[in-house]
Design an enzyme around this catalytic site. Structure first.
Site: not given
Ligand code: GLN
Length: 490
Positions: A78, A158, A182
C-alpha cells in the site's frame, strides 16, 4: 507451467522451497499480470526491475538452502508505507514525488523475511475514504462486477488497491492499513481476507500517519492462512514506535485448523441496524450456524454504546488527522506552490496539494480541537471511546469472540456515494468500534449477494488474541467454502 499468479501464498512458498519454480518465474508472472490489468488502476507505481533484482537474490538464497518465512514471494505494498528510494505518495498530490530516505518497519520486516516488492498500491488519499475515490491517481476498479452488468464498482477503501490486486492475482498478498475499517471493508468488497490486528501489534514507524491512535497495519490475502503468514512477518515490537507492544509474536498460522469447539461466540444485538439488506442478515445467520456446527456456543451480547461509535470516530480521526497533516506545508516534502511570503506558500501548497475529502477532515478536526469546542466534541468523543472499550470488556465476560457482518452492503458503484459524505461514512459502521477499542478484527469472504458479489463476515477478538480469530476464521472459511473469483474482463 500453470499460472503461478493463481497460487495462494502458502502454496507459492512451498513451491519456491521445493524449487518447483523460481522466484524470478513467479515474479515475472505477476509483472505480466499487472501489465495486463492496468485498467484496474490498482498499482500507482510498478517496480518490475526492483522486483526482479529482489527475486534473483531470493533465488540465490533458496539455492543455498537458506531463506526466510516469505522467501521469494512477490507482494504489493500500500502506498502509505514509506519505501526507501521508492516514491511514496499516500495517493496525495501534496507528497508529489516524495522519495523516502528510509523504509517502514513493517516493510523492512517483509524484506528481512525474503519477500519481493512488485510495486506500490493505490488507496484513498491519506487513507481517508471508503471507496478509493479520493485518490489523486483516480479510483481503483473492483475486479468483481454485478452479474449481467459492466458498471464499474468500488473495491472499497482505503486499501482498495491492496484488495483489488490480491483479488485479481496481481500479487500473492498485500500490506494494508486500517484506521476505521480500511482493511476489512475492502476485503469484504473483493472476496479476500483481511485482518486489522490489535493496536500495537505492528509498528507504525514509516507508515504515513492518518490518525495515530487508531492506525494499524495488517495484511490482505487470498486465504485465512495466508493472512496469518503475512501478519507474523509484519508484527513485532519496534523501539521506533512507542505504541508498539513488547510482546511475543505467535505463529498465527498454527491457529488455522485448530478446533473451535467450546468457544463462546457473541452476537451483538446492536449490530442489527435498520435497513440492513436481507442478504447480509442471511450471511450473518449462516455464519452463526456454521460456528454452532463447529461446536461453538452462541450467546447474545449487548454493546450499548455502538450507536455512538461512528460519530466519535468522525471526531477523533479528523482531529488527529488535522494535527498529523499540519506537517505538509510546502517546506519539507513534495509539492510547493505560491509565494512570495511564507504564508502564501503554506496556503497555496495546502490548497493545491490536498483533495476535497482531506480538506474536509482538516476543517472538521481543527474545529473540534479549537478552544471553546474542545470539551464539547473532542473530549466528549474520548469519553465515548472509553465507554465503547468498556462495552467490549463487558462482553468478554460471556464470550471469547464476536461475529458480525463486515460492512452494511456489497461493493457499490463508483460515484454512487461520492456526493454524500454521511452515506460514505456509514460504510464504517461495523468496523470503527474495534479501532476505537484497539481490538483485532478480521474479515473473510463468506457468501455472495443476489448479483454475485462477495460479502464478508467479521470476527472481533480480545486484545492480542488474534490466534482465536484465526482458528474461528479457519472454521468459517471451511464451512463457507468461498472459492469464487471475479470473472476476468480486464
Ligand atoms: N473509511 C474510514 C475513513 O474514511 C476508514 C479509513 C481507514 O480505515 N483508513 O476514515
Amino acid at each position: 507451467m500453470s499460472d503461478l499468479t493463481k497460487l495462494t501464498l502458502k502454496a507459492a512458498l512451498a513451491g519456491l522451497k521445493a524449487r518447483d519454480f523460481s522466484s524470478v518465474d513467479i515474479t515475472k508472472a505477476h509483472i505480466e499480470a499487472i501489465e495486463q490489468a492496468r485498467g484496474l488502476n490498482a498499482y500507482v507505481l510498478e517496480t518490475p526491475d526492483h522486483a526482479l533484482a529482489m527475486a534473483a537474490e531470493s533465488d540465490a538464497r533458496l539455492a543455498r538452502g537458506e531463506g526466510g518465512a516469505l522467501e521469494g514471494a512477490p507482494l504489493g505494498i500500500k502506498d502509505l508505507f514509506c519505501t526507501e528510494g521508492v516514491r511514496s505518495t499516500a495517493a496525495s498530490k501534496i507528497l508529489g514525488n516524495f522519495v523516502p530516505a528510509y523504509e517502514s518497519t513493517v516493510t523492512s520486516q517483509l524484506w528481512r523475511d525474503g519477500a519481493v516488492m512488485l510495486g506500490k498500491l493505490n488507496l484513498d488519499e491519506f487513507a481517508m475514504g471508503s471507496s478509493n475515490e479520493t485518490s489523486a491517481f483516480g479510483p481503483v476498479i473492483n475486479p468483481w462486477r454485478r452479474s449481467g452488468s459492466d458498471a464499474a464498482l468500488t473495491p472499497g477503501g482505503s486499501s482498495g488497491g491492496s484488495a483489488a490486486a490480491t483479488a485479481a492475482d496481481l500479487c500473492l498478498a498485500a500490506t494494508a492499513t486500517d484506521t476505521g475499517g480500511s482493511i476489512r471493508q475492502p476485503a469484504s468488497f473483493t472476496g479476500t481476507v483481511g485482518i486489522k490486528p490489535t493496536y500495537g501489534r505492528c509498528s507504525r514507524w514509516g507508515i504515513i500517519a492518518f490518525a495515530s491512535s487508531l492506525d494499524q497495519a495488517g495484511p490482505i490475502a487470498k486465504t485465512v492462512e495466508d493472512a496469518a503468514i503475512m501478519l507474523r512477518s509484519m508484527s513485532g515490537h519496534d523501539v521506533k514506535d512507542s505504541t508498539s507492544l513488547p510482546v511475543e509474536v505467535p505463529d498465527f498460522a498454527s491457529y488455522v485448523g485448530k478446533s473451535v469447539k467450546g468457544l463462546r461466540i457473541g452476537v451483538p444485538k446492536e449490530y442489527r441496524v435498520p435497513g440492513m439488506p436481507a442478504e447480509i442478515e442471511k450471511l450473518w445467520a449462516d455464519g452463526i450456524a456454521w460456528l454452532k456446527d463447529a461446536g461453538c456456543e452462541i450467546v447474545e451480547v449487548s454493546l450499548p454504546h455502538t450507536k455512538y461509535a461512528l460519530p466519535a470516530y468522525y471526531i477523533v480521526a479528523p482531529a488527529e488527522a488535522s494535527s498529523n497533516l499540519a506537517r505538509y506545508d510546502g517546506m519539507r516534502y513534495g509539492l510547493r506552490a505560491g509565494g512570495p511570503s511564507l504564508t502564501d506558500v503554506y496556503e497555496e501548497s495546502r490548497a493545491q496539494g490536498f483533495g476535497e475529502e482531506v480538506k474536509r477532515r482538516i476543517l472538521i478536526g481543527t474545529y473540534v480541537l479549537s478552544a471553546g469546542y474542545y470539551d464539547a466534541y473532542y473530549l466528549k468523543a474520548q469519553k465515548v471511546r472509553r465507554r465503547i472499550a468498556d462495552d467490549f470488556d463487558q462482553a468478554w465476560q460471556t464470550c471469547d469472540a464476536l461475529l458480525t457482518p463486515t460492512a452494511p452492503s456489497a461493493a457499490f458503484a463508483l460515484g454512487e456515494q461520492s456526493d454524500d459524505p454521511i452515506a460514505m461514512y456509514l460504510n464504517d459502521i461495523f468496523t470503527v468500534t474495534t479501532n476505537l477499542a484497539g481490538l483485532p478484527g478480521l474479515s473473510l469472504p463468506a457468501g455472495r449477494d443476489a448479483q454475485g458479489l462477495p460479502l464478508g463476515l467479521q470476527l472481533i477478538g480480545r486484545a492480542l488474541d488474534e490466534g482465536t480469530l484465526f482458528s474461528l476464521a479457519g472454521a468459517l472459511e471451511k464451512a463457507a467454502g468461498f472459492t469464487a473469483k471475479a470473472d476476468r474482463w480486464w
